[in-house]
Design an enzyme around this catalytic site. Structure first.
Site, PDB file in Angstrom:
ATOM      1  N   LYS A 226      50.748  28.281  28.246  1.00 25.19           N
ATOM      2  CA  LYS A 226      50.053  27.977  29.507  1.00 25.19           C
ATOM      3  C   LYS A 226      48.833  26.775  28.639  1.00 25.19           C
ATOM      4  O   LYS A 226      48.314  27.172  27.786  1.00 25.19           O
ATOM      5  CB  LYS A 226      49.467  29.123  29.633  1.00 25.19           C
ATOM      6  CG  LYS A 226      50.026  30.389  30.122  1.00 25.19           C
ATOM      7  CD  LYS A 226      49.543  31.353  30.457  1.00 25.19           C
ATOM      8  CE  LYS A 226      48.788  32.214  29.542  1.00 25.19           C
ATOM      9  NZ  LYS A 226      48.343  33.327  29.744  1.00 25.19           N
ATOM     10  N   THR A 259      37.585  30.546  36.919  1.00 24.93           N
ATOM     11  CA  THR A 259      38.860  30.668  36.223  1.00 24.93           C
ATOM     12  C   THR A 259      39.137  31.711  35.369  1.00 24.93           C
ATOM     13  O   THR A 259      40.063  31.939  34.665  1.00 24.93           O
ATOM     14  CB  THR A 259      39.134  29.508  35.285  1.00 24.93           C
ATOM     15  OG1 THR A 259      38.400  29.318  34.290  1.00 24.93           O
ATOM     16  CG2 THR A 259      39.247  28.273  36.114  1.00 24.93           C
ATOM     17  N   GLY A 261      40.404  35.118  34.265  1.00 24.55           N
ATOM     18  CA  GLY A 261      41.505  35.843  34.791  1.00 24.55           C
ATOM     19  C   GLY A 261      42.906  35.235  35.169  1.00 24.55           C
ATOM     20  O   GLY A 261      43.723  35.846  35.892  1.00 24.55           O
ATOM     21  N   THR A 262      42.831  33.902  35.115  1.00 27.96           N
ATOM     22  CA  THR A 262      43.933  33.031  35.449  1.00 27.96           C
ATOM     23  C   THR A 262      45.175  33.637  34.658  1.00 27.96           C
ATOM     24  O   THR A 262      46.192  33.567  35.314  1.00 27.96           O
ATOM     25  CB  THR A 262      43.892  31.593  35.121  1.00 27.96           C
ATOM     26  OG1 THR A 262      43.179  31.465  33.883  1.00 27.96           O
ATOM     27  CG2 THR A 262      42.910  30.800  36.259  1.00 27.96           C
ATOM     28  N   GLY A 263      45.084  33.981  33.389  1.00 26.93           N
ATOM     29  CA  GLY A 263      46.259  34.369  32.442  1.00 26.93           C
ATOM     30  C   GLY A 263      46.837  35.518  33.113  1.00 26.93           C
ATOM     31  O   GLY A 263      47.890  35.743  33.168  1.00 26.93           O
ATOM     32  N   CYS A 264      46.019  36.585  33.299  1.00 22.38           N
ATOM     33  CA  CYS A 264      46.536  37.880  33.559  1.00 22.38           C
ATOM     34  C   CYS A 264      46.992  37.898  34.888  1.00 22.38           C
ATOM     35  O   CYS A 264      48.136  38.343  35.347  1.00 22.38           O
ATOM     36  CB  CYS A 264      45.175  38.623  33.741  1.00 22.38           C
ATOM     37  SG  CYS A 264      44.027  38.931  32.539  1.00 22.38           S
TER      38      CYS A 264
END
Ligand SMILES: Nc1ncnc2c1ncn2[C@@H]1O[C@H](COP(=O)(O)OP(=O)(O)O)[C@@H](O)[C@H]1O
Ligand SMILES: Cc1ncc(COP(=O)(O)O)c(N)n1
Ligand SMILES: [Mg+2]
Length: 546
Positions: A226, A259, A261-264
């Site tokens: 990512k 942004t 928490g975007t990965g979770c």
């Protein structure tokens, strides 16, 4: 002796018992005969077959600020229609400033939670987030061997975006040796990918590709590196690798501080889509689109005083008009042969809008706009819905002229607006980032404004005199040239373009000019498909000459 009779007791008010009330509301339930456990589980199994509920189990840490971790996972799954159970691996004291404390849950108790959920609740997909110790990673691997699931999504959370460590270097080996070989997909951000590969430097897309390939060799079926935290990138680019092919997934980079928490969220959305039955690439694409849309709709929200705020996963509850974007990512080359319908012309030739659109697509139109200035709304909407189906099945985007309400109601791919219609930025607010917006522009200033407002392309004209638009000044080649040179957006030329002059427009070889939009030359003719076909070959010849 006259006896004194006590007064009669007042009548007790009639109140049905709860059991009686339940019998009344659910006559099938008998309070006396409870079903045997076997019958009960048979009944549940039948019910489960009748109403499957895609189920994701997240094995992750709690974020007290609720922007990331377990809280983000539950919201993301809920937004996409999946059930989300949760095994908590750690409790963090966390807010918009950073992580103030981490309290890991004992390994045995993580194991107990896993057993509780996996032994009972028919989980489809397991998604992992923060796994704070090697012991917890091992416990998870053992549980998954005992209770296999359809897919495993591993988000190797190590460092929060605020830079705080969530899983130390001691877990790296266990991740690589035990968990990755069981994973369907692993989704590191650039920092995590670097750590997993011994602190290699990842600066470019080509570095992300190499990292994806190296992580793939550790055993997962797919890898997504990512690029949300990639410096100096105007797009948000992720690299997907399936062992053979690399796919660069590009999204708009939304300008926002929210942004966290975007990965979770991305990993949970992938898990939810897989649980619903999507293929891996579709699941990843849908997840990325969801994150982009959620960030876009939350870009101005304010919670907390720190540098990184949460975003709203349930934004669609607030904007009931908003529908997830169409399947089309806007491709400027689609402007090549732009067919614009006209109700007057269709009536004159005795054809429906639907037949006109079918014929234009048959002849090779690359994008279609319904420009029905005087159609009745209800009739127009019905026709538009059918046209959306026709266009979607051919992979051709369909736009609606001016009528944002109709575009929303039929879930068209976008809208084209003029200078006196709703401003493009308001249209963008209503449609969200996934839809195509075009704006008619005659001057460099209008083109600049369209770009600022978030449009995708501009229509520039009238290049030649036209009868389809009253009081429309003609710009000529000079006007078109001025706008094309100034525009930051792709341009489609419009106005009086036909088989005789289309070639000369494309031969100008102007920057940003991607194609021509045509009304009468296609629709004020007997055979729309034939006219479209011949215009297409004229354009192709002109492009090969210029
Ligand atoms: N500002 C942004 N605009 C649009 N997409 C973003 C933005 N920031 C992150 N993303 C996307 O969010 C997803 C999560 O990526 P990233 O932030 O790199 O993960 P992590 O939260 O694990 O660091 C990726 O698909 C990434 O492209
Ligand atoms: C409990 C927990 N899990 C994961 C993250 C990663 O957050 P981000 O997606 O912003 O990197 C986090 N900050 N806290
Ligand atoms: Mg991030």
């Amino acid at each position: 002796m006259a006896s004194v009779q006590p007064p009669p007791a007042p009548l007790a008010p009639h109140r049905p018992s709860i059991a009686a009330a339940l019998r009344f509301y659910s006559p099938a339930v008998s309070p006396r005969v409870s079903p045997s456990p076997a019958a009960r589980s048979r009944r549940l199994a039948v019910a489960a077959r009748a109403m499957p509920w895609p189920h994701v189990l997240t094995v992750a840490g709690s974020d007290s600020g609720a922007g990331a971790g377990i809280q983000a996972d539950i919201k993301a799954c809920a937004a996409l229609g999946a059930y989300c159970s949760s095994v908590i691996t750690a409790v963090t004291a966390q807010n918009t400033v950073g992580v103030q404390g981490v309290h890991a849950v004992p390994e045995e108790f993580v194991g107990e939670q896993l057993r509780s959920v996996l032994s009972d609740m028919s989980v489809d997909v397991v998604k992992t987030g923060m796994l704070p110790s090697a012991g917890i990673v091992k416990v998870l691997c053992e549980s998954l061997r005992k209770f296999p699931v359809k897919a495993l999504v591993v988000d190797p959370v190590m460092v929060s975006t605020s830079g705080d460590t969530l899983s130390g270097p001691s877990t790296l080996t266990t991740y690589r040796d035990e968990l990755f070989p069981m994973a369907d997909i692993v989704t590191p951000n650039v920092k995590e990918a670097s750590k997993l590969l011994g602190d290699v430097s990842l600066q470019t897309i080509s570095d992300m590709r190499s990292a994806a390939e190296s992580i793939y060799k550790l055993g997962p079926k797919y890898v997504l590196v990512k690029g949300g935290d990639m410096p100096d990138s105007t797009d948000a680019i992720d690299v997907f690798f399936d062992g053979k092919e690399f796919i660069e997934l590009r999204g708009l980079r939304i300008k926002t501080r929210n942004t966290h928490g975007t990965g979770c969220t991305l990993a949970s959305c992938i898990a939810a889509e897989l649980a619903k039955g999507a293929s891996m690439l579709h699941a990843v694409e849908a997840a990325k689109k969801f994150v982009e849309s959620a960030l876009y709709h939350s870009k101005d929200l304010v919670i907390g005083n720190g540098p990184q705020g949460p975003f709203d996963h349930l934004f669609s509850l607030k904007s009931p008009l908003y529908k997830m974007g169409s399947l089309h990512k806007f491709n400027p080359d689609d402007l090549f042969l732009y067919a614009v319908t006209d109700s007057g012309m269709n009536k004159k030739w005795g054809r429906s809008i639907e037949d006109a659109v079918k014929a234009a697509i048959e002849g090779g139109a690359t994008i279609v706009q319904l420009r029905e200035k005087d159609a009745e709304t209800r009739e127009f909407l019905e026709a538009a819905k059918t046209c959306v189906e026709i266009c979607r099945s051919s992979g051709v985007p369909l736009l609606i002229n001016d009528r944002i309400d109709v575009a929303l109601a039929c879930n068209a791919d976008g809208v084209h607006v003029g200078q006196s219609d709703m401003p493009a930025w308001e249209v963008r607010e209503l449609l969200g980032p996934g839809k195509i917006i075009g704006v008619s522009c005659k001057t460099p200033a209008q083109a600049e404004q369209a770009w600022k407002d978030g449009a995708d392309y501009i229509g520039c004209g009238g290049v030649f005199p036209t009868t389809t638009k009253a009081n429309n000044p003609t710009l000529g080649f000079e006007g078109l040239r001025t706008v094309c040179f100034a525009s930051k957006l792709p341009v489609v030329a419009i106005g009086g373009i036909n088989a005789r002059n289309a070639g000369s427009v494309m031969e100008l070889g102007l920057p940003n000019l991607k194609g021509v939009a045509v009304v009468s030359a296609l629709f004020d003719r007997e055979c729309v498909a034939t006219e479209t076909r011949s215009l297409r070959s004229i354009l192709m010849n002109a492009c090969s000459r210029s």
